[in-house]
Write a protein that holds these residues in place. Structure first.
Motif, PDB file in Angstrom:
ATOM      1  N   PHE A  84     -18.810  26.783  -1.198  1.00  0.00           N
ATOM      2  CA  PHE A  84     -17.944  27.396  -2.351  1.00  0.00           C
ATOM      3  C   PHE A  84     -17.133  28.536  -1.711  1.00  0.00           C
ATOM      4  O   PHE A  84     -17.582  29.493  -0.943  1.00  0.00           O
ATOM      5  N   VAL A  85     -15.650  28.480  -2.173  1.00  0.00           N
ATOM      6  CA  VAL A  85     -14.689  29.355  -1.586  1.00  0.00           C
ATOM      7  C   VAL A  85     -14.508  30.524  -3.032  1.00  0.00           C
ATOM      8  O   VAL A  85     -14.387  29.727  -3.985  1.00  0.00           O
ATOM      9  N   ASP A  86     -14.579  31.459  -2.693  1.00  0.00           N
ATOM     10  CA  ASP A  86     -14.415  32.517  -3.699  1.00  0.00           C
ATOM     11  C   ASP A  86     -12.803  32.777  -4.533  1.00  0.00           C
ATOM     12  O   ASP A  86     -12.001  32.071  -3.578  1.00  0.00           O
ATOM     13  N   SER A  87     -12.690  33.162  -5.421  1.00  0.00           N
ATOM     14  CA  SER A  87     -11.399  33.360  -5.966  1.00  0.00           C
ATOM     15  C   SER A  87     -10.623  34.147  -5.365  1.00  0.00           C
ATOM     16  O   SER A  87     -11.092  35.515  -5.270  1.00  0.00           O
ATOM     17  N   ASP A  88      -9.059  34.284  -5.511  1.00  0.00           N
ATOM     18  CA  ASP A  88      -8.231  35.329  -5.460  1.00  0.00           C
ATOM     19  C   ASP A  88      -8.439  36.153  -6.545  1.00  0.00           C
ATOM     20  O   ASP A  88      -8.478  35.772  -7.879  1.00  0.00           O
ATOM     21  N   PRO A  89      -8.531  37.670  -6.376  1.00  0.00           N
ATOM     22  CA  PRO A  89      -9.123  38.477  -7.324  1.00  0.00           C
ATOM     23  C   PRO A  89      -7.727  38.595  -8.563  1.00  0.00           C
ATOM     24  O   PRO A  89      -8.184  38.752  -9.862  1.00  0.00           O
ATOM     25  N   GLU A  90      -6.713  38.335  -8.276  1.00  0.00           N
ATOM     26  CA  GLU A  90      -5.622  38.273  -9.100  1.00  0.00           C
ATOM     27  C   GLU A  90      -5.349  37.132  -9.885  1.00  0.00           C
ATOM     28  O   GLU A  90      -5.265  36.933 -11.325  1.00  0.00           O
ATOM     29  N   THR A  91      -4.954  35.904  -9.266  1.00  0.00           N
ATOM     30  CA  THR A  91      -4.634  34.760  -9.805  1.00  0.00           C
ATOM     31  C   THR A  91      -6.044  33.898  -9.867  1.00  0.00           C
ATOM     32  O   THR A  91      -6.069  32.848 -10.887  1.00  0.00           O
ATOM     33  N   LEU A  92      -7.214  34.151  -9.552  1.00  0.00           N
ATOM     34  CA  LEU A  92      -8.493  33.346  -9.630  1.00  0.00           C
ATOM     35  C   LEU A  92      -8.415  31.832  -9.163  1.00  0.00           C
ATOM     36  O   LEU A  92      -9.416  31.125  -9.143  1.00  0.00           O
ATOM     37  N   GLY A  93      -7.380  31.825  -8.278  1.00  0.00           N
ATOM     38  CA  GLY A  93      -7.130  30.459  -7.595  1.00  0.00           C
ATOM     39  C   GLY A  93      -7.811  30.591  -6.533  1.00  0.00           C
ATOM     40  O   GLY A  93      -8.599  31.447  -5.820  1.00  0.00           O
ATOM     41  N   MET A  94      -7.831  29.743  -5.461  1.00  0.00           N
ATOM     42  CA  MET A  94      -8.670  29.671  -3.999  1.00  0.00           C
ATOM     43  C   MET A  94      -8.228  30.802  -3.308  1.00  0.00           C
ATOM     44  O   MET A  94      -6.834  31.077  -2.949  1.00  0.00           O
ATOM     45  N   SER A  95      -9.140  31.618  -2.785  1.00  0.00           N
ATOM     46  CA  SER A  95      -8.897  32.873  -1.896  1.00  0.00           C
ATOM     47  C   SER A  95      -8.352  32.138  -0.505  1.00  0.00           C
ATOM     48  O   SER A  95      -9.451  31.678   0.112  1.00  0.00           O
ATOM     49  N   PHE A  96      -7.246  32.409   0.119  1.00  0.00           N
ATOM     50  CA  PHE A  96      -7.058  32.060   1.419  1.00  0.00           C
ATOM     51  C   PHE A  96      -7.947  32.682   2.597  1.00  0.00           C
ATOM     52  O   PHE A  96      -8.271  32.140   3.440  1.00  0.00           O
ATOM     53  N   GLU A  97      -8.032  34.055   2.149  1.00  0.00           N
ATOM     54  CA  GLU A  97      -8.883  34.663   3.224  1.00  0.00           C
ATOM     55  C   GLU A  97     -10.373  34.471   3.208  1.00  0.00           C
ATOM     56  O   GLU A  97     -10.928  34.261   4.210  1.00  0.00           O
ATOM     57  N   ASP A  98     -10.814  34.033   2.005  1.00  0.00           N
ATOM     58  CA  ASP A  98     -12.333  33.570   1.832  1.00  0.00           C
ATOM     59  C   ASP A  98     -12.275  32.208   2.364  1.00  0.00           C
ATOM     60  O   ASP A  98     -13.394  31.845   3.205  1.00  0.00           O
ATOM     61  N   LEU A  99     -11.400  31.302   2.323  1.00  0.00           N
ATOM     62  CA  LEU A  99     -11.353  29.825   2.798  1.00  0.00           C
ATOM     63  C   LEU A  99     -11.490  30.173   4.291  1.00  0.00           C
ATOM     64  O   LEU A  99     -12.308  29.497   5.035  1.00  0.00           O
TER      65      LEU A  99
END
Length: 379
Positions: A97-112
């Motif tokens: 599981f990949v965390d959310s981008d804090p602003e858009t709540l979509g997939m966080s590229f950094e956490d990916l």
């Protein structure tokens, strides 16, 4: 008032289309499905479109046709509906599981990037609520790694994003026509791709392994120019009973013709919500909605007073929901990797508001009025 959270937008046209199926006495996999696939393919501008009975089926088959190593890992959003991850389990793969981008709540590229390991074979990237995840970064990065990308487009209908339609950035895009979605066939889904070779077995996979046009075959039953083997078929792959039927496709054809107007209505509602909440201190839009460019299945807000807001709106006849409980918090997925503090923190604040194409200005203004009344109480 009594304002529904979601509802399909139906009229006499859908009833007429269904009546046509009855008049032909053909309600299974047939010519309407073929025509719906053709029109969806033209709408999206893709090489292949395969109609299925759900987006869950589309996600399952998308990963199945990739023939990924059993037991390998698939990176997926934590904040999404269960199907995004259960499709991974159906294929004997392991979700990470990949965390959310804090602003858009979509997939966080950094956490990916942080959660990628050498035994990852694919990514299921969800365009959460209809807002694009950063596929312009994710897809090139995945290609460098030699891993496949499935776009979960259950909340969108493929608007343009940085010069390309959502759903056509990755190897396969999966769309939903469930009753609450932007358009509906009752239940239903579509799998799309520009890689014909990758999805060449898809029509067999959706119909118990038989790659044959049921409608055309039926026409040969009384054709005296065809030999007695008109019924013959072969099964060469292990398939599923995932096909769409003509009843559903007849509704889909009408809905597709209405889609632009329905999306425009929804976008107008979102703009009213966003503008109406500008002065609110305790209730804010969930993400940076851009209804002029993208289409959204979900409109939600963030508030520190989540439960209080739900009860307040309930008292005033406004339906609400919460999309979604992060999958990292669900018992089925407890044993899988992926700490996702941003998604889990956001969940504590999310309240979904009514959004469908038949909402009236009076209803939207009433919801905004109640939100501002709530804000004044808690500010």
């Amino acid at each position: 008032m009594n304002i529904r959270l979601f509802k399909p937008s139906f009229g006499d046209e859908e009833l007429t289309a269904v009546q046509g199926c009855f008049d032909r006495s053909w309600v299974g996999l047939g010519n309407n499905v073929n025509e719906f696939e053709k029109q969806w393919k033209e709408k999206l501008g893709c090489e292949e479109a395969i109609a299925l009975n759900s987006a869950t089926a589309a996600l399952h088959l998308a990963l199945a046709c990739m023939k990924l190593p059993k037991g390998s890992k698939v990176l997926v959003n934590a904040l999404t509906f269960a199907s995004s991850a259960t499709a991974i389990l159906y294929n004997d793969l392991v979700p990470v599981f990949v965390d959310s981008d804090p602003e858009t709540l979509g997939m966080s590229f950094e956490d990916l990037q942080a959660k990628y390991t050498d035994d990852c074979s694919a990514i299921v990237v969800v365009h959460y609520s209809g807002h694009p995840s950063p596929v312009d970064k994710i897809v090139p990065w995945a290609k460098e790694k030699g891993i496949k990308v499935v776009e979960d487009c259950a909340h969108t209908t493929g608007p343009m994003y940085k010069g390309k339609r959502l759903g056509l950035w990755g190897d396969i895009g999966c769309y939903s026509f469930e009753e609450k979605k932007l358009m509906t066939t009752g239940d239903g889904g579509m799998l799309c791709s520009n890689d014909s070779e990758l999805v060449k077995d898809m029509k067999a996979l959706r119909w118990v392994g038989i790659d044959k046009d049921n409608w055309k075959t039926a026409q040969k039953y009384t054709d005296n120019s065809v030999d007695s083997m008109h019924w013959f078929y072969e099964i060469s792959v292990l398939g599923f009973k995932y096909n769409m039927n003509d009843l559903a496709a007849s509704i889909g054809l009408v809905q597709l013709a209405k889609l632009d107007q329905m999306n425009q209505n929804r976008s107008g509602t979102i703009r009213k919500y966003v503008d109406g909440l500008v002065s609110s201190k305790t209730v804010k839009p969930m993400l940076p909605y851009n209804p002029e460019d993208f289409v959204y299945q979900v409109f939600a807000v963030r508030t520190k007073y989540k439960h209080e807001l739900i009860l307040f709106l309930k008292e005033h006849g406004v339906a609400t929901g919460c999309h979604y409980t992060p999958l990292t918090m669900q018992p089925l997925f407890e044993k899988y990797e992926g700490e996702c503090p941003i998604a889990e923190a956001a969940y504590e604040e999310l309240v979904t508001l009514p959004l469908h194409s038949d909402l009236t200005d009076e209803e939207v203004n009433y919801v905004i009025e109640k939100l501002l009344e709530f804000d004044a109480k808690y500010s």
